[in-house]
Design a protein around this motif. Structure first.
Motif, short mmCIF file in Angstrom:
data_model
loop_
_atom_site.label_atom_id
_atom_site.label_comp_id
_atom_site.label_asym_id
_atom_site.label_seq_id
_atom_site.Cartn_x
_atom_site.Cartn_y
_atom_site.Cartn_z
N ASN A 9 0.70 -1.29 0.61
CA ASN A 9 0.26 -0.13 -0.46
C ASN A 9 0.45 1.75 -0.35
N ARG A 11 1.74 3.01 -2.61
CA ARG A 11 0.75 4.03 -3.29
C ARG A 11 -0.83 4.42 -2.55
N THR A 12 -0.83 4.14 -1.43
CA THR A 12 -2.12 4.89 -1.06
C THR A 12 -1.94 5.44 0.60
N LYS A 18 -7.62 7.99 4.74
CA LYS A 18 -9.00 7.70 3.58
C LYS A 18 -10.31 7.75 4.90
N ALA A 52 -3.55 5.24 -6.97
CA ALA A 52 -3.49 4.02 -6.99
C ALA A 52 -3.61 2.74 -7.68
N TYR A 106 -12.79 4.08 -3.35
CA TYR A 106 -11.05 3.95 -2.78
C TYR A 106 -11.20 3.82 -1.24
N THR A 110 -9.05 0.08 -1.23
CA THR A 110 -6.56 -0.03 -1.28
C THR A 110 -6.27 -0.23 -0.01
#
Length: 239
Positions: A9, A11-12, A18, A52, A106, A110
């Motif tokens: 994760n 890239r998240t 979130k 992501a 999202y 993710t």
């Protein structure tokens, strides 16, 4: 226990970021922000989704939002089509709710269950909140997989086959898809709850995790950008 970083994760955003984006999207709906603020926020919400690697989902949301926004600007009186009032009103309502769907998609697509559990415990959330949330995260992918299996089984039997099969045969769709899916949903929820408790999620005391999460600079920048945009709109600076 040996701890390791959740390299899948990278890239998240952090799960806590979130959740903040999801809260901000709901606040947009509550305060009924202006179109300019809405566009800015939607762009901010779509950027992490694209980063992501969810390009198809990002494009679908972007095209849907652009289409709904364009329909909302229609002038039925100038076009001489009074029935467009209904279309415009529905488009505006869907546009207002779309940021919630974007941030929700999202967050769900993710975030791994382990990362979400770690984030909730960092926020000192009670186990009575953590367990249902984990069950919900795993519930929808499981139901989606069951739906695909049911559709494949129907296609083999020639029942409501194809993309428009559900529309052309609504009675068969109700009998062979929705009813088995709803009956299976209860069993899935129960099995996921038992699995969560078996893994010790409801155990009292201190918990450890192999997943490590960290708030990075990009997380703080995203939260600040969202907060500033929302605050400026509530203050009346952006109209």
């Amino acid at each position: 226990m040996t701890f390791s970083h959740d390299t899948s994760n990278q890239r998240t955003l952090d799960p806590r970021t979130k959740l903040f984006l999801l809260l901000a999207a709901n606040l947009m709906l509550f305060f009924h922000v202006s179109v300019i603020t809405q566009i800015i926020m939607v762009v901010l919400f779509l950027i992490p989704l694209a980063v992501a690697g969810r390009w198809k989902l990002t494009m679908n949301f972007a095209l849907t939002y652009a289409t709904l926004t364009g329909l909302g600007f229609l002038d039925p009186e100038a076009l001489g089509l009074p029935w467009l009032h209904v279309v415009s009103a529905v488009a505006v309502g869907c546009t207002m709710m779309l940021p919630c769907f974007i941030t929700g998609a999202y967050a769900f697509t993710t975030t791994s269950p382990s990362a979400f559990i770690c984030a909730m415990r960092r926020m000192h959330a009670p186990e009575s909140v953590v367990i249902p949330c984990v069950v919900v995260i795993r519930f929808f992918p499981t139901i989606a997989e069951d739906y695909r299996q049911i559709r494949n089984a129907m296609a083999l039997r020639g029942i409501a086959a194809g993309g428009w099969g559900l529309v052309h045969h609504p009675a068969q769709s109700l009998e062979y898809i929705l009813i088995p899916l709803l009956m299976n949903a209860t069993n899935v929820a129960q099995d996921l709850s038992v699995a969560a408790l078996t893994k010790g999620l409801g155990r009292k005391g201190e918990h450890t995790s192999r997943t490590e999460i960290h708030m990075r600079i990009v997380d703080w920048l995203m939260m600040i950008a969202v907060m500033v945009s929302l605050a400026l709109d509530i203050a009346g600076v952006i109209r």
